[in-house]
Design a protein around this motif. Structure first.
Motif, short mmCIF file in Angstrom:
data_model
loop_
_atom_site.label_atom_id
_atom_site.label_comp_id
_atom_site.label_asym_id
_atom_site.label_seq_id
_atom_site.Cartn_x
_atom_site.Cartn_y
_atom_site.Cartn_z
N ILE A 198 28.10 23.16 46.03
CA ILE A 198 28.29 23.78 44.72
C ILE A 198 27.61 25.15 44.68
O ILE A 198 28.20 26.14 44.24
CB ILE A 198 27.74 22.87 43.59
N VAL A 199 26.37 25.22 45.16
CA VAL A 199 25.60 26.47 45.13
C VAL A 199 26.25 27.55 46.00
O VAL A 199 26.49 28.67 45.54
CB VAL A 199 24.14 26.21 45.60
N VAL A 200 26.56 27.22 47.25
CA VAL A 200 27.16 28.20 48.17
C VAL A 200 28.52 28.66 47.64
O VAL A 200 28.85 29.87 47.67
CB VAL A 200 27.30 27.61 49.59
N SER A 201 29.31 27.73 47.12
CA SER A 201 30.65 28.07 46.60
C SER A 201 30.56 28.99 45.38
O SER A 201 31.33 29.94 45.25
CB SER A 201 31.41 26.79 46.22
N LEU A 202 29.61 28.71 44.49
CA LEU A 202 29.43 29.55 43.31
C LEU A 202 29.02 30.97 43.68
O LEU A 202 29.50 31.94 43.09
CB LEU A 202 28.39 28.94 42.36
N ILE A 203 28.14 31.10 44.68
CA ILE A 203 27.71 32.43 45.13
C ILE A 203 28.91 33.21 45.69
O ILE A 203 29.16 34.36 45.31
CB ILE A 203 26.60 32.33 46.20
N ALA A 204 29.69 32.56 46.58
CA ALA A 204 30.85 33.22 47.20
C ALA A 204 31.89 33.60 46.15
O ALA A 204 32.46 34.70 46.18
CB ALA A 204 31.47 32.30 48.24
N MET A 205 32.15 32.69 45.19
CA MET A 205 33.14 32.97 44.15
C MET A 205 32.69 34.10 43.24
O MET A 205 33.47 35.01 42.92
CB MET A 205 33.39 31.70 43.32
N SER A 206 31.43 34.07 42.81
CA SER A 206 30.92 35.06 41.86
C SER A 206 30.91 36.47 42.43
O SER A 206 31.24 37.44 41.74
CB SER A 206 29.50 34.68 41.41
N VAL A 207 30.56 36.58 43.71
CA VAL A 207 30.53 37.91 44.35
C VAL A 207 31.95 38.43 44.57
O VAL A 207 32.27 39.58 44.23
CB VAL A 207 29.77 37.85 45.70
N SER A 208 32.82 37.60 45.12
CA SER A 208 34.17 38.06 45.50
C SER A 208 35.06 38.34 44.28
O SER A 208 35.84 39.31 44.30
CB SER A 208 34.84 37.05 46.42
N ILE A 209 34.95 37.53 43.22
CA ILE A 209 35.85 37.70 42.08
C ILE A 209 35.66 39.06 41.41
O ILE A 209 36.60 39.64 40.86
CB ILE A 209 35.66 36.55 41.04
N ALA A 210 34.46 39.62 41.49
CA ALA A 210 34.17 40.92 40.85
C ALA A 210 34.98 42.06 41.46
O ALA A 210 35.17 43.10 40.83
CB ALA A 210 32.67 41.22 40.95
N PHE A 211 35.50 41.87 42.70
CA PHE A 211 36.21 42.94 43.40
C PHE A 211 37.74 42.86 43.26
O PHE A 211 38.44 43.73 43.79
CB PHE A 211 35.83 42.94 44.89
N VAL A 212 38.24 41.84 42.58
CA VAL A 212 39.70 41.67 42.50
C VAL A 212 40.37 42.87 41.83
O VAL A 212 41.36 43.41 42.33
CB VAL A 212 40.07 40.37 41.76
N GLY A 213 39.82 43.31 40.71
CA GLY A 213 40.41 44.45 40.00
C GLY A 213 40.39 45.72 40.82
O GLY A 213 41.37 46.49 40.84
N PHE A 214 39.29 45.96 41.54
CA PHE A 214 39.14 47.19 42.33
C PHE A 214 40.10 47.24 43.51
O PHE A 214 40.42 48.32 44.01
CB PHE A 214 37.69 47.30 42.85
N THR A 215 40.57 46.08 43.97
CA THR A 215 41.47 46.04 45.13
C THR A 215 42.93 45.81 44.73
O THR A 215 43.78 45.60 45.60
CB THR A 215 41.04 44.92 46.11
N SER A 216 43.22 45.85 43.43
CA SER A 216 44.54 45.44 42.94
C SER A 216 45.70 46.28 43.49
O SER A 216 46.83 45.80 43.57
CB SER A 216 44.57 45.47 41.40
N LYS A 217 45.42 47.53 43.89
CA LYS A 217 46.50 48.39 44.39
C LYS A 217 46.55 48.44 45.91
O LYS A 217 47.39 49.14 46.48
CB LYS A 217 46.34 49.80 43.81
N LYS A 218 45.62 47.72 46.55
CA LYS A 218 45.59 47.67 48.02
C LYS A 218 45.86 46.24 48.46
O LYS A 218 44.96 45.41 48.44
CB LYS A 218 44.24 48.17 48.53
N LEU A 219 47.08 45.97 48.85
CA LEU A 219 47.56 44.60 49.03
C LEU A 219 46.70 43.78 49.99
O LEU A 219 46.31 42.66 49.68
CB LEU A 219 49.02 44.61 49.50
#
Length: 409
Positions: free
Chosen positions: A290-311
């Motif tokens: 749970i802890v490791v998954s939450l860390i990975a999810m929280s960090v990566s999800i923040a970058f989705v918007g910034f990469t939206s135009k780079k497939l």
């Protein structure tokens, strides 16, 4: 020997057909939504309500289904619920096929499907617990298979939805009914639930017992519920955004879009399977995942918007999010199922399933409202919420306390 005699391979296949089909029933429509908007003449917010209406119906009725399954038996609740899911698909399908303005009847059909989902999918978790009694290792591994089936449904959903929609745009609605019929037959013939020799709990006593459980175990239970809400909100918001983004920004449509959407979901499925195998009924392992998954999810999800135009970057980031969520879900399932006594297992796991459906219901409409002007802010906010939840997990999921309470029961 008793476990082997009691739980056949076909029994497991039959049980896993429920989350597979219920997931297809919702997720298969996500890649079809832009086409549905065009055919029916509705906005992206209105199309998001086709996902949300299914989930909202389930939110309120899941706890009722949980109580009924504890009172009258799992199978007695699952079969009528699957029939309702079948009927709901037919209503939505025929409305889309025959009516000039089918939107209202599509929503009605989806609500009926949601009622069916409320009585089928959440009952799977306590059913697994019943079949294996007190064998935590087998419960964990089977729950991993169930969650893998759920996530495999998410992998298949964009591909099948796109293929069916390429033939007839409303065919996904009818396909849900056909799949429900298959699941009805499997459950009827192959699932043999152990008879409960105890006297059914009276409603008043049931309420008191439920209050006592939440009073004694509330801190970690509510923490697990919050995890369920957030991860499903993030997942379905991300999928809704991806479906729209692939068409409007990257000009990827139809079956090709279905396969691209399936990439992060495939990794989610693989992570779910591996996680379920690793848990083996061990609370400390569940918390670490749970802890490791939450860390990975929280960090990566923040970058989705910034990469939206780079497939490519967008697919890498969403795949990391998918992997993290896939690993997290079996741990949440297991910690609930293995640490609540049998008499209340259906009810408590139903509250958890209801919490997950809150996230499913909220994700698409929230994303439809924020993705035009607040895309980056919304994904950064999701990352911050994940970090806050990480702190809550550290504070309230105490392995030693849960273990002692479990042994005491």
């Amino acid at each position: 020997m008793k476990d082997k005699d009691q739980v056949s391979v076909w029994c497991i296949v039959s049980i896993t057909s429920i989350p597979l089909i219920m997931t297809l029933g919702n997720s298969m429509l996500i890649p079809v939504l832009p086409k549905l908007e065009e055919k029916v003449g509705i906005t992206s917010f209105q199309s998001s309500m086709i996902i949300t209406s299914y989930s909202v119906a389930a939110i309120f009725l899941i706890p009722v289904a949980g109580y009924l399954s504890d009172r009258f038996g799992r199978k007695m609740v699952i079969l009528p619920s699957l029939i309702l899911a079948l009927i709901g698909g037919l209503i939505a399908g025929f409305a889309s096929w025959k009516m000039d303005d089918p939107y209202t009847m599509i929503i009605v059909g989806r609500i009926i499907q949601g009622i069916g989902a409320a009585g089928a999918m959440p009952i799977v978790l306590p059913l697994v617990g019943d079949l294996y009694q007190d064998n935590d290792e087998k419960i964990s591994s089977t729950l991993g298979i169930v969650e893998t089936s759920n996530t495999f449904g998410k992998v298949l959903s964009p591909i099948l939805g796109s293929i069916f929609a390429a033939i007839l745009w409303f065919l996904p609605f009818f396909s849900i009914s056909a799949l429900s019929l298959i699941s009805i037959a499997l459950i009827f013939f192959f699932v043999k639930v152990p008879k409960n020799r105890d006297e059914p709990v009276k409603f008043k006593k049931f309420l008191n017992n439920t209050k006592e459980v939440f009073k004694a175990e509330g801190k970690w239970l509510y923490t697990v519920f919050l995890n369920g809400i957030l991860v499903m909100l993030i997942l379905f918001a991300m999928l809704f955004f991806l479906s729209e983004n692939l068409e409007k920004v990257h000009d990827i449509k139809g079956i090709k879009k279905g396969f691209v959407l399936a990439i992060p979901l495939l990794l989610l499925c693989i992570a779910s399977f591996i996680s379920g195998r690793k848990i083996k009924g061990d609370l400390a392992t569940m918390k670490k995942i749970i802890v490791v998954s939450l860390i990975a999810m929280s960090v990566s999800i923040a970058f989705v918007g910034f990469t939206s135009k780079k497939l490519i970057l967008l697919l890498v980031v969403t795949s990391i999010v998918g992997t993290a969520i896939g690993a997290l879900l079996p741990a949440l399932d297991a910690i609930i199922t293995e640490n609540i006594e049998k008499e209340l297992r259906g009810t408590v796991s139903s509250f958890y399933s209801s919490a997950r459906f809150i996230g499913v219901a909220a994700g698409p409409p929230i994303m439809s409202l924020v993705m035009k002007n607040y895309l980056n802010i919304s994904y950064i906010t999701a990352g911050v919420l994940g970090a806050i939840l990480l702190f809550v997990v550290f504070k309230f999921i105490n392995v030693d306390e849960i273990g002692k309470a479990n042994k005491a029961t």
